[in-house]
Enzyme design. Structure first.
Site, PDB file in Angstrom:
ATOM      1  N   ASP A 466     -32.076  51.024 -34.941  1.00 39.25           N
ATOM      2  CA  ASP A 466     -31.017  50.074 -35.245  1.00 39.25           C
ATOM      3  C   ASP A 466     -31.079  48.852 -34.323  1.00 39.25           C
ATOM      4  O   ASP A 466     -30.538  47.794 -34.644  1.00 39.25           O
ATOM      5  CB  ASP A 466     -29.633  50.744 -35.129  1.00 39.25           C
ATOM      6  N   GLU A 604     -34.242  58.315 -45.418  1.00 37.11           N
ATOM      7  CA  GLU A 604     -34.216  59.674 -44.859  1.00 37.11           C
ATOM      8  C   GLU A 604     -34.091  60.771 -45.913  1.00 37.11           C
ATOM      9  O   GLU A 604     -34.104  61.953 -45.577  1.00 37.11           O
ATOM     10  CB  GLU A 604     -33.068  59.779 -43.855  1.00 37.11           C
ATOM     11  N   LYS A 725     -32.086  56.681 -49.829  1.00 37.73           N
ATOM     12  CA  LYS A 725     -30.844  56.498 -49.095  1.00 37.73           C
ATOM     13  C   LYS A 725     -30.631  55.011 -48.783  1.00 37.73           C
ATOM     14  O   LYS A 725     -29.519  54.508 -48.765  1.00 37.73           O
ATOM     15  CB  LYS A 725     -30.943  57.288 -47.780  1.00 37.73           C
ATOM     16  N   GLN A 726     -31.739  54.332 -48.490  1.00 37.58           N
ATOM     17  CA  GLN A 726     -31.627  52.933 -48.055  1.00 37.58           C
ATOM     18  C   GLN A 726     -32.931  52.213 -48.339  1.00 37.58           C
ATOM     19  O   GLN A 726     -33.918  52.832 -48.735  1.00 37.58           O
ATOM     20  CB  GLN A 726     -31.301  52.887 -46.575  1.00 37.58           C
TER      21      GLN A 726
HETATM   22  C1  BGC Z   1     -29.768  55.771 -41.090  1.00 31.83           C
HETATM   23  C2  BGC Z   1     -30.804  55.374 -40.062  1.00 31.83           C
HETATM   24  C3  BGC Z   1     -30.097  54.901 -38.812  1.00 31.83           C
HETATM   25  C4  BGC Z   1     -29.139  55.953 -38.309  1.00 31.83           C
HETATM   26  C5  BGC Z   1     -28.352  55.487 -37.101  1.00 31.83           C
HETATM   27  C6  BGC Z   1     -28.826  56.811 -40.492  1.00 31.83           C
HETATM   28  O1  BGC Z   1     -27.833  57.127 -41.414  1.00 31.83           O
HETATM   29  O2  BGC Z   1     -30.388  56.336 -42.219  1.00 31.83           O
HETATM   30  O3  BGC Z   1     -31.611  54.341 -40.583  1.00 31.83           O
HETATM   31  O4  BGC Z   1     -31.026  54.604 -37.826  1.00 31.83           O
HETATM   32  O5  BGC Z   1     -28.219  56.260 -39.332  1.00 31.83           O
HETATM   33  O6  BGC Z   1     -27.564  54.385 -37.420  1.00 31.83           O
END
Ligand code: BGC
Length: 905
Positions: A466, A604, A725-726
């Site tokens: 992040d 993820e 997820k993203q």
């Molecule tokens: C996200 C990650 C992120 C982590 C901490 C997770 O839900 O998928 O990309 O680094 O949260 O914020």
């Protein structure tokens, strides 16, 4: 100016506005409120009735009388700050008729607009996760510590959580779970030193109970950092009081904070006793799903009370960090003859003193607090705390904070005219960026920014990729702070090298979750609460975290020209990271290209291939694109340092000419899986997975953002489907310019068809559930590159509101999402402001959202501080030194004495 008025009746709102300006005809609409539904929902009808009409402000004709807000109303025996609610709903200032009469309507509206832009306010008593979330949003701090905005009289319970964290202060505990020892390293929740409460006539001390609170208003002044809580209390004994508490973090003398507490008896006289505590009995219990793990992280080693002063010393159980927290009480009611009673029980240190009170008189108590730990203080901790407390008065802190905040708001503010909510929440984000890290404290600390700030305990305070979303904002505004945060990573370079070596690789492999020492803090196994079994957790295979670190090093050096940093630290980090990737890339003899195996991308939901025993995936597109980019920029960076430095550092890292030749070869021969439409496969084999009927799942479950959990509950695996997820395959487009990524693709030898980005966005949006707040920000940018401003702005607006509305339904309770906060700011500057820092000169191509009249900000690039004011038809640039930049494809040289205005329509 067009306004509408709201007149509040016992059980209804009466709206009125001029419907025909030529005839001055007024239209009146009555909205009856159902007493059985919350008043907030009835307000929704106002939006409905006024849909399609543009108003500049709303006027509340007959609000209730309060000194903390002039727009609180009562309907059906429920109260609401209709000003806050309508302002959020309709994005306009809301004033009271009385204020408008007193100051003139125009002034009242302007004052309210200003107020809204600089305050984060909450009215009313909230429970559970909602209150936890507001505490997170009202956190104050200074990079050294974060103090959640809980009520002073609150102890941790289901509704309140007064957390206090020091950056980098972690501790490991082991919990036996289902036959296994699970080790967790947590950011430690330190003793609750803010506690202040009272009792009347020697009754029990007041505790937070909904039924005793008539009214509560909390207001964080973003301009000064002062958090004010005003509470009207009615006790079962009939006593009524007003309590007004202000809290401020010292931004300069960062060990300190102070509380100014005012108590006013409203209907009684008698004896009031003030209770002040340092509660060392606290545990880490902010996150419900961690509740089965050990949570008592420190031992209390010392309690000292000496009149007005108290000190509690402690030591963390396994990391053995010592700390001392001291408090000092001042009050006119504390005279030389006052007896301060003291009591120490079960790690809770309490002082109390009593005085006589009269109805209507306000009594003031101040509490100064200081925290020192053995991490940053090398002298005796008790002495250090005592020294801090000598000069920690509330007003002193407020006044010497002024310079800090003036600097922040002149250098780092982003002004948005025409969108009140965006303006307010932008400043909330900037505020929390400086609560989480600060140019004043961080040079003395060994810490980086956690994914959830210093605002809660989710992800145990760990540092993730992040940083990629957070550091660029610091880089453009307080680059020295970025340097400090990068040094946290530099100090853990050896740990990253050990990490790589342990897995059979060379170079540096940074951990997915980093905390105190830089070893991997992600769990290998994850307890599945449904089955009670441990499932493998592959999230550590998100090796792309090292690419995020490299990106931040590169961006910092590119932006600042800090070649000293590059020579001393940055180059070594970049080369070690590159070395790791080189050792991870394997030449595939059948394709002639390199493969990178056993990794996870940012998505993820995909941890490995269905029916495979091997962990991770092959050729994650995001990873491979960023590796190719890294090797290419490394090549160019050779010119940024002397040949001698390059040679020395390369030698130190163990790289020979052969390695550099291999880097170049890998940069142009990594594998991507691109289909005939030019859609970039998230990883090799992604296209072969079945897609999922999202509509079916939406119908069945409503919110499917965590489709992974829903699938698992149905006995299926998200690994088997095209679900994300993203942003993943397209994530690199967030990090770098479109041109850069196109160059990477062409270096890799992939020829992309026209309009390929549009197809990619469509493809992946149809498969992404935005289960992370980081997703929408990437899609906002992608949509903008693709020319789809409406879609971009819609994603931006949701991202902007992520924590304010706690859009994941409870996660803000456990800390803010600092990544999305930082990314929103970058999107405003880099994309809507269109000031791109990726080339050797700034390149300016704004895309101002239609509703924004003007966007203004500063940034410092290669030693020059630029000011930008961007409107729909012109761009004005100021500089503090002569500089050349590109605006709408033309080159301009600007000098300090002459702002440049370019017309753009
Ligand atoms: C996200 C990650 C992120 C982590 C901490 C997770 O839900 O998928 O990309 O680094 O949260 O914020």
């Amino acid at each position: 100016m067009r306004t509408f008025s709201v007149r509040v009746l016992d059980d209804a709102f009466e709206l009125s506005y001029i419907s025909n300006s030529a005839t001055n005809a007024r239209k009146t609409i009555t909205i009856v409120c159902d007493p059985d539904i919350p008043i907030g929902e009835s307000l929704e009808k106002i939006r409905e009735k006024l849909a399609g009409i543009d108003f500049d402000a709303a006027i509340i004709e007959n609000p209730l009388e309060y000194d903390f807000s002039d727009t609180i109303i009562g309907v059906n025996h429920q109260r609401i700050d209709i000003g806050l609610a309508l302002s959020n709903m309709l994005n306009l200032p809301v004033v009271s008729q009385e204020t408008a009469d007193r100051t003139g309507l125009q002034t009242a509206i302007e004052n309210k607009r200003q107020y809204n832009q600089w305050h984060l306010d909450y009215y009313g008593e909230y429970a559970s996760k909602r209150n936890y979330g507001q505490e997170a949003m009202l956190t104050i701090g200074n990079g050294f510590y974060g103090l959640r905005g809980a009520y002073l009289a609150a102890n941790a319970d289901a509704n309140n959580y007064p957390g206090l964290y020091v950056a980098g202060l972690f501790n490991q505990l082991t919990t036996p779970v289902n036959g296994r020892d699970v080790v967790n390293e947590d950011l430690v929740n330190l003793p609750n030193a803010q506690y202040l409460s009272f009792s009347i006539d020697h009754q029990e001390p007041f505790t937070i109970k909904q039924e005793n609170i008539d009214d509560i208003y909390r207001s964080l002044d973003l301009h000064t950092g002062v958090l004010t809580t005003t509470m009207l209390v009615s006790l079962p004994t009939g006593h009524r009081l007003k309590l007004c508490a202000q809290r401020v973090a010292d931004m300069n003398e960062w060990h300190r904070f102070a509380i100014h507490y005012e108590l006013t008896p409203l209907n009684f006289e008698g004896t009031v006793t003030i209770f002040s505590r340092i509660d060392g009995s606290v545990t880490n219990e902010n996150v419900e799903r961690y509740k089965n793990f050990a949570s008592r992280h420190f031992d209390v080693t010392e309690t000292t009370v000496n009149g007005r002063d108290a000190i509690l010393g402690g030591q963390t159980k396994t990391s053995k960090v010592d700390f001392a927290i001291g408090t000092h009480l001042t009050s006119q009611e504390l005279t030389s003859t006052t007896t301060i009673e003291e009591q120490v029980d079960d790690d809770v240190l309490e002082q109390n003193f009593s005085f006589k009170v009269q109805t209507g008189t306000t009594y003031v108590i101040e509490k100064a607090i200081a925290i020192n730990t053995s991490l940053e203080t090398k002298t005796d901790l008790n002495d250090a705390v005592a020294n801090e407390l000598e000069d920690a008065g509330f007003n002193d802190i407020v006044s010497h904070n002024a310079a800090f905040w003036t600097h922040v708001w002149s250098d780092s503010d982003i002004e948005i005219d025409g969108d009140l909510t965006a303006q307010k929440l932008t400043r909330v984000n900037i505020f929390h960026m400086f609560v989480s890290a600060s140019p004043i404290s961080n040079p003395h600390l060994d810490a980086s920014v956690g994914a959830r700030g210093l605002h809660g305990e989710a992800y145990r305070g760990h540092v993730f990729w992040d940083e990629l979303f957070i550091l660029p904002f610091y880089t453009l505004h307080t680059p020295d702070l970025t340097k400090q945060l990068l040094l946290y990573r530099y100090r853990r370079l050896n740990a990253a090298k050990d990490n790589a070596q342990a897995e059979g690789y060379q170079g540096a492999m940074y951990p997915w979750q980093s905390a105190q020492t830089g070893d991997e803090q992600s769990q290998l196994l994850h307890l599945n609460p449904d089955s009670g079994k441990f499932d493998p957790d592959n999230s550590r295979l998100q090796r792309h975290v090292s690419l995020a670190i490299a990106y931040n090093v590169w961006l910092y050096v590119h932006t600042t020209n800090d070649t000293e940093f590059l020579s001393q630290y940055g180059l070594e980090m970049l080369l070690e990271i590159a070395h790791f990737w080189s050792s991870k890339a394997v030449k595939n003899t059948s394709t002639g290209r390199y493969d990178i195996r056993n990794v996870m991308g940012p998505d993820e939901f995909h941890e490995d291939y269905p029916n495979s025993d091997e962990p991770g995936l092959t050729n994650n597109a995001y990873t491979n694109i960023m590796v190719s980019w890294l090797f290419t920029v490394l090549h160019k960076m050779k010119t940024n340092v002397s040949a001698k430095t390059w040679q020395t550092v390369s030698k130190q890292v163990g790289l020979t000419d052969k390695d550099f030749t291999r880097f170049d070869d890998i940069a142009s021969h990594l594998t991507l899986d691109i289909n005939k439409d030019g859609v970039i496969g998230q990883f090799e084999g992604y296209f072969k997975l079945p897609s999922l009927d999202f509509d079916k799942y939406r119908k069945k479950y409503g919110n499917i953002s965590r489709i992974d959990r829903l699938l698992k509950a149905e006995g299926k695996s998200p690994d088997s489907y095209q679900v994300a997820k993203q942003a993943d395959a397209l994530m690199a487009y967030y990090n770098l310019s479109f041109n850069t990524i196109n160059n990477v693709l062409s270096t890799l030898g992939y020829k992309m068809p026209g309009e390929y980005l549009t197809k990619n966005i469509e493809y992946y949006l149809a498969r992404t559930t935005h289960g992370s707040t980081l997703s929408r920000i990437a899609y906002s940018e992608l949509s903008l590159i693709d020319g789809n401003m409406d879609q971009s702005f819609a994603f931006f607006n949701t991202a902007l509101r992520s924590d304010y509305y706690d859009i994941q339904g409870g996660t803000t309770a456990e800390g803010i999402h600092l990544g999305v906060m930082g990314a929103v700011l970058m999107l405003e500057i880099r994309n809507y402001g269109g000031v791109s820092e990726f080339e050797d000169q700034l390149v300016v191509k704004p895309h101002l959202p239609e509703s924004w009249q003007r966007l203004a900000f500063h940034e410092t690039f290669k030693g020059v501080t630029y000011g930008f004011a961007i409107a729909h038809t012109n761009i004005t640039v100021t500089v503090d030194q002569a500089a050349t930049l590109q605006i709408q494809d033309q080159s301009y040289t600007v000098t300090p004495d002459k702002p440049l205005t370019v017309t753009t329509d």
